[in-house]
Design an enzyme around this catalytic site. Structure first.
Site, mmCIF file in Angstrom:
data_model
loop_
_atom_site.group_PDB
_atom_site.id
_atom_site.type_symbol
_atom_site.label_atom_id
_atom_site.label_comp_id
_atom_site.label_asym_id
_atom_site.label_seq_id
_atom_site.Cartn_x
_atom_site.Cartn_y
_atom_site.Cartn_z
ATOM 1 N N HIS A 184 0.860 -1.529 -0.048
ATOM 2 C CA HIS A 184 -0.241 0.442 -0.306
ATOM 3 C C HIS A 184 1.035 1.513 -0.250
ATOM 4 O O HIS A 184 -0.152 2.644 -0.240
ATOM 5 C CB HIS A 184 -0.865 0.161 1.375
ATOM 6 C CG HIS A 184 -2.123 -1.621 1.005
ATOM 7 N ND1 HIS A 184 -3.292 -1.490 0.367
ATOM 8 C CD2 HIS A 184 -2.199 -2.367 2.344
ATOM 9 C CE1 HIS A 184 -3.588 -2.495 0.259
ATOM 10 N NE2 HIS A 184 -3.514 -2.795 1.596
ATOM 11 N N ASP A 220 -2.873 -10.423 -1.757
ATOM 12 C CA ASP A 220 -3.260 -10.438 -0.657
ATOM 13 C C ASP A 220 -4.540 -9.846 -1.042
ATOM 14 O O ASP A 220 -4.956 -9.862 -2.350
ATOM 15 C CB ASP A 220 -2.744 -8.961 -0.767
ATOM 16 C CG ASP A 220 -3.086 -8.658 1.012
ATOM 17 O OD1 ASP A 220 -2.134 -8.578 2.108
ATOM 18 O OD2 ASP A 220 -3.964 -7.646 1.085
ATOM 19 N N HIS A 222 -6.272 -7.812 -0.775
ATOM 20 C CA HIS A 222 -6.470 -5.984 -1.070
ATOM 21 C C HIS A 222 -5.909 -5.082 -2.319
ATOM 22 O O HIS A 222 -4.857 -5.973 -1.958
ATOM 23 C CB HIS A 222 -6.104 -4.960 0.442
ATOM 24 C CG HIS A 222 -6.993 -5.272 1.662
ATOM 25 N ND1 HIS A 222 -6.154 -6.538 2.699
ATOM 26 C CD2 HIS A 222 -8.348 -5.401 2.185
ATOM 27 C CE1 HIS A 222 -6.597 -6.830 3.734
ATOM 28 N NE2 HIS A 222 -8.108 -6.569 3.410
ATOM 29 N N ASP A 308 -4.065 -12.793 3.677
ATOM 30 C CA ASP A 308 -5.390 -12.479 4.095
ATOM 31 C C ASP A 308 -6.637 -12.519 3.859
ATOM 32 O O ASP A 308 -7.815 -13.013 4.353
ATOM 33 C CB ASP A 308 -4.946 -10.912 4.735
ATOM 34 C CG ASP A 308 -4.588 -9.528 3.822
ATOM 35 O OD1 ASP A 308 -4.678 -10.763 2.782
ATOM 36 O OD2 ASP A 308 -5.033 -9.029 3.897
ATOM 37 N N TYR A 347 -3.200 -11.776 9.203
ATOM 38 C CA TYR A 347 -3.141 -11.531 10.486
ATOM 39 C C TYR A 347 -3.598 -12.744 11.546
ATOM 40 O O TYR A 347 -3.748 -12.160 12.948
ATOM 41 C CB TYR A 347 -3.666 -9.942 10.287
ATOM 42 C CG TYR A 347 -3.533 -8.866 9.920
ATOM 43 C CD1 TYR A 347 -2.489 -8.512 9.621
ATOM 44 C CD2 TYR A 347 -3.717 -8.933 8.064
ATOM 45 C CE1 TYR A 347 -1.774 -7.888 8.835
ATOM 46 C CE2 TYR A 347 -3.658 -8.050 7.270
ATOM 47 C CZ TYR A 347 -1.983 -7.552 7.952
ATOM 48 O OH TYR A 347 -2.108 -6.698 6.564
HETATM 49 ZN ZN LIG Z 1 -4.113 -6.284 2.644
#
Ligand SMILES: [Zn+2]
Length: 369
Positions: A184, A220, A222, A308, A347
Site C-alpha cells: 500500500h 493479498d 486487498h 489475509d 493477520y
Molecule cells: Zn491485505
C-alpha cells in the site's frame, strides 16, 4: 508424504528448500493503537507475525538467511526522497516535540491532510509541527510511526532487495519475510499498515539485475494500490492483483477497480481482478491462473504474498483455504519464471505460518498436477 505434507512429485533438480530472508529488526515496529473511525483499536500488524511465519518455515525445512543492510539505491528508485526522509525522522521529530506532555503517547498520528480540497491550487508548504506535517505523506490514520518503525521498515526493505539479489544470482525462488508489509506504500505516501514498498523494491532489483520485464502478482486480500501506482505508467513491470472488491467497501476503497489498466507506455500493464465478498478457492484460483498466464511471458516474477484472503483472517471477507494457497503456488511455479515471494498481509496468528508454508510448498514443488 514428504516434509511439506504433500504427495511427492519432485523431479531431480527441483528446489525443495527455499531461502527465507528475514531480519530480527523487523520486530521493532509496534503499531500499538491504530486510530480507526475515531477510536483507538489494537493493531493487528504485530511483531508476533514474524515469529509465527519463522516457526512454520523453519519446521518446513527452509533455509533461514539473516538480511544485511542493503544500499539505498532501490529505495530512492521507487520512493520520493522526501517520503524516505519523513519516515526516517518522524519518530525523532515527535519525541522532540511537546507531545509527551500534551498527549502522553509516542506514535506520530496525522492530524491534517493537505489534499487539493484544502489547498485549492495553492502550493502546500511543509508544516512546521510534525502532527500537521505527517498528513503530507500518511494517507490514513491507522498507519502510525513510532520508535522502531523506520528500523523495521528499512529492514523489511533489505529483506526484499536481498531476496531479489539471490534470484538475480540464480536462485529459482526466494522468500522475503517482510514486516511491516509494503504494497500500500505509494511513490510519495504511506498507509494501510505499509511504509516502504517491498514488492516494488524486489521488482526494481530484478530489473537492475537484468530482467527485461518483471511481472508482479499480488495475492493479498486487498489491492496493492502502492505497487500499482509505482508502476502504473511503465511497460517493463506488469502488475496484476486479485482482491476483494473495493466497491463493496473494502480497503483501498477509492482505487483497485477493473477498469484501471495503466497509462501511457504502461497501458495494459496493470490488471485488477476484484472478487465479491465470500469468494472461496474456486473463483480465487481461476483469477490466480488468469494472472499466472498473463505474466508468463515476463522474465522474472514477484509475488506479493498476502495470506489475509484466508477464511479465518480478521481483515477480509474472502474464504481461501491453505490448499488454495498451495495451489496458487503451484500455478505461479508453472510460469517457469524465477521468483521472489514477498510477504504482505495475513493477520490470523494461529494459521498465518501454515498458510505461508502451504504457498511456498506449492511454489517450490510445483510441477504438473
Ligand atoms: Zn491485505
Amino acid at each position: 508424504m514428504d516434509q511439506y505434507g504433500a504427495e511427492s512429485e519432485v523431479r531431480a533438480g527441483e528446489p525443495r528448500r527455499v531461502p527465507v530472508v528475514w531480519s530480527p529488526e523487523t520486530r521493532r515496529h509496534d503499531p500499538r493503537n491504530e486510530v480507526w473511525v475515531g477510536v483507538a483499536t489494537i493493531g493487528t500488524e504485530t511483531a508476533a507475525r514474524v515469529d509465527a511465519i519463522l516457526v512454520a518455515l523453519r519446521a518446513a525445512g527452509h533455509d533461514l538467511v539473516e538480511a544485511t543492510p542493503q544500499p539505498a539505491d532501490a529505495l530512492l528508485a521507487v520512493h520520493d526522497a522526501e517520503l524516505v526522509e519523513h519516515l526516517r525522522t518522524a519518530a525523532e521529530r515527535w519525541a522532540a516535540g511537546p507531545y509527551a506532555e500534551l498527549v502522553g503517547q509516542e506514535r506520530v498520528v496525522p492530524y491534517l491532510f493537505p489534499t487539493p480540497a484544502m489547498t485549492a491550487g495553492l502550493p502546500a508548504r511543509p508544516a512546521v509541527a510534525i502532527h500537521a506535517d505527517a498528513g503530507r505523506f500518511a494517507y490514513d490514520t491507522m498507519t502510525l510511526v513510532g520508535p522502531g518503525t523506520w528500523e523495521a521498515a528499512r529492514a523489511a526493505a533489505d529483506c526484499a532487495v536481498q531476496a531479489a539479489g539471490l534470484v538475480t544470482d540464480g536462485a529459482p525462488l526466494a522468500y522475503a519475510l517482510c514486516r511491516p508489509p509494503g504494497h500500500h506504500a505509494t511513490p510519495s505516501g504511506f498507509g494501510g499498515s505499509c511504509y516502504l514498498n517491498n514488492a516494488a523494491l524486489a521488482a526494481h532489483t530484478l530489473r537492475a539485475g537484468g530482467a527485461a520485464r518483471v511481472g508482479i502478482v499480488d495475492l493479498d486480500a486487498h489491492q496493492g494500490n502502492g505497487t500499482a501506482a509505482i508502476f502504473y505508467d511503465r511497460a517493463d513491470v506488469c502488475y496484476g492483483s486479485v482482491h476483494v472488491d473495493p466497491g463493496a467497501g473494502w480497503f483501498p476503497h477509492v482505487v483497485g477497480y477493473a477498469d484501471e489498466t495503466g497509462t501511457g507506455p504502461g497501458e495494459g500493464a496493470t490488471r485488477n481482478l476484484p472478487l465479491a465478498e465470500g469468494t472461496g478457492d474456486e473463483a480465487w484460483l481461476a483469477a490466480v491462473a488468469d494472472l499466472a498466464d498473463w505474466v508468463a511471458d515476463c522474465d522474472a516474477l514477484v509475488v506479493s504474498l498476502g495470506v489475509d484472503a484466508a477464511k479465518d483472517d480478521p481483515e477480509s471477507p474472502l474464504q481461501v483455504t491453505a490448499d488454495g494457497y498451495r495451489e496458487a503456488g503451484r500455478l505461479l511455479r508453472a510460469t517457469g519464471l524465477p521468483a521472489v515471494v514477498v510477504q504482505e498481509g495475513g493477520y490470523h496468528l494461529p494459521t498465518l505460518g501454515g498458510l505461508v508454508a502451504a504457498y511456498l510448498a506449492g511454489h517450490a514443488r510445483g510441477g504438473p498436477r
